[in-house]
Design a protein around this motif. Structure first.
Motif, PDB file in Angstrom:
ATOM      1  N   ILE A   1      -1.048   2.204  -6.126  1.00 23.13           N
ATOM      2  CA  ILE A   1      -2.479   2.512  -6.174  1.00 23.13           C
ATOM      3  C   ILE A   1      -3.051   2.207  -7.548  1.00 23.13           C
ATOM      4  O   ILE A   1      -4.130   1.622  -7.683  1.00 23.13           O
ATOM      5  CB  ILE A   1      -2.710   3.988  -5.799  1.00 23.13           C
ATOM      6  N   GLN A   2      -2.316   2.574  -8.584  1.00 24.12           N
ATOM      7  CA  GLN A   2      -2.787   2.323  -9.949  1.00 24.12           C
ATOM      8  C   GLN A   2      -2.918   0.833 -10.230  1.00 24.12           C
ATOM      9  O   GLN A   2      -3.858   0.394 -10.899  1.00 24.12           O
ATOM     10  CB  GLN A   2      -1.840   2.979 -10.948  1.00 24.12           C
ATOM     11  N   ALA A   3      -1.985   0.039  -9.706  1.00 20.75           N
ATOM     12  CA  ALA A   3      -2.059  -1.413  -9.888  1.00 20.75           C
ATOM     13  C   ALA A   3      -3.315  -1.969  -9.239  1.00 20.75           C
ATOM     14  O   ALA A   3      -4.005  -2.823  -9.808  1.00 20.75           O
ATOM     15  CB  ALA A   3      -0.812  -2.068  -9.304  1.00 20.75           C
ATOM     16  N   HIS A   4      -3.628  -1.485  -8.041  1.00 21.61           N
ATOM     17  CA  HIS A   4      -4.855  -1.926  -7.368  1.00 21.61           C
ATOM     18  C   HIS A   4      -6.088  -1.453  -8.130  1.00 21.61           C
ATOM     19  O   HIS A   4      -7.074  -2.191  -8.249  1.00 21.61           O
ATOM     20  CB  HIS A   4      -4.886  -1.400  -5.933  1.00 21.61           C
ATOM     21  N   ASP A   5      -6.048  -0.220  -8.657  1.00 21.08           N
ATOM     22  CA  ASP A   5      -7.184   0.318  -9.410  1.00 21.08           C
ATOM     23  C   ASP A   5      -7.497  -0.532 -10.636  1.00 21.08           C
ATOM     24  O   ASP A   5      -8.658  -0.788 -10.952  1.00 21.08           O
ATOM     25  CB  ASP A   5      -6.906   1.757  -9.844  1.00 21.08           C
TER      26      ASP A   5
ATOM     27  N   SER B   1     -15.807  -4.217 -12.057  1.00 20.26           N
ATOM     28  CA  SER B   1     -16.815  -3.162 -11.940  1.00 20.26           C
ATOM     29  C   SER B   1     -18.171  -3.607 -12.477  1.00 20.26           C
ATOM     30  O   SER B   1     -19.218  -3.273 -11.903  1.00 20.26           O
ATOM     31  CB  SER B   1     -16.348  -1.894 -12.648  1.00 20.26           C
ATOM     32  N   VAL B   2     -18.178  -4.377 -13.567  1.00 18.39           N
ATOM     33  CA  VAL B   2     -19.453  -4.829 -14.119  1.00 18.39           C
ATOM     34  C   VAL B   2     -20.165  -5.751 -13.141  1.00 18.39           C
ATOM     35  O   VAL B   2     -21.390  -5.674 -12.986  1.00 18.39           O
ATOM     36  CB  VAL B   2     -19.248  -5.530 -15.476  1.00 18.39           C
TER      37      VAL B   2
ATOM     38  N   ARG C   1       0.830  -1.193   0.000  1.00 22.83           N
ATOM     39  CA  ARG C   1       0.000   0.000   0.000  1.00 22.83           C
ATOM     40  C   ARG C   1       0.871   1.254   0.000  1.00 22.83           C
ATOM     41  O   ARG C   1       2.012   1.232   0.434  1.00 22.83           O
ATOM     42  CB  ARG C   1      -0.905   0.032   1.229  1.00 22.83           C
ATOM     43  N   ALA C   2       0.268   2.322  -0.474  1.00 27.79           N
ATOM     44  CA  ALA C   2       0.954   3.612  -0.386  1.00 27.79           C
ATOM     45  C   ALA C   2       1.203   3.942   1.086  1.00 27.79           C
ATOM     46  O   ALA C   2       0.425   3.561   1.962  1.00 27.79           O
ATOM     47  CB  ALA C   2       0.102   4.695  -1.031  1.00 27.79           C
TER      48      ALA C   2
END
Length: 205
Positions: A31-35, A42-43, A14-15
């Protein structure tokens, strides 16, 4: 003693900042990797939320989920393109959270993935739908007239007339959610716009 094969504690992935202004490139890469991983599902979250409409009739003859499915079925059988069919499916997804502004919630979900026209339809369908019942609530059924002259006025009026106001029939052969799931996944697989993208005009400059 700890097992030597134990993975590192989760917080190491984590950051480490407590204020975003102090974040490093390494922090934001994490963070971008987790995003990216989170966005893959999301669907699933959207469809799960849509299913929350099941069983809630809201005084209508069919529940809100069946209304959504029937709306999408009508659009599909009318030959609407896949994007508009998905819009019909999700147009009332905000009912559970936004009792007073459900259209705004649906529009926010769909905004990255749909055309400007279809976004406008979803954003404004609540007022256009009022043409069919506002007069019974002491409201002005012609409230939609404030948008007369807008290039998408007729498209929104048609959406409500053909796929929304008439989608409350318990005897209609409504298609199941499974029939629409691939459409939702295709539409939401890649955003057309996001807050991180420059508007088309700026990008061209």
């Amino acid at each position: 003693m700890p097992d030597g094969n134990m993975t590192a504690p989760d917080h190491f992935d984590r950051a480490q900042f407590t204020a975003m202004q102090d974040g490093t490139a390494e922090d934001y890469a994490k963070i971008q990797a987790h995003d990216r991983e989170f966005a893959k599902h999301s669907v699933d979250r959207v469809l799960s939320h849509l299913n929350l409409l099941a069983g809630d009739h809201g005084g209508f003859r069919i529940d809100r989920l069946t209304h959504s499915l029937q709306s999408a079925t009508l659009a599909h059988r009318d030959g609407a393109d896949e994007e508009l069919v998905v819009c019909a499916l999700l147009h009332d997804i905000g009912d559970t959270l936004g009792c007073f502004n459900h259209a705004d919630i649906a529009a926010a979900i769909l905004k990255p993935f749909v055309s400007e026209k279809n976004l406008w339809i979803i954003e404004n369908h609540g007022i256009f739908q009022g043409y069919y019942f506002f007069q019974h609530l002491g409201l002005d059924r012609d409230m939609r007239e404030q948008y007369r002259g807008h290039p998408y006025f007729q498209a929104c009026a048609d959406f409500c007339a053909k796929y929304d106001q008439n989608a409350f029939d318990p005897n209609y052969d409504t298609m199941p959610l499974e029939a629409f799931e691939p459409m939702v996944r295709r539409l939401m697989s890649r955003p057309k716009r996001s807050i991180y993208m420059k508007p088309a005009r700026q990008a061209a400059e």
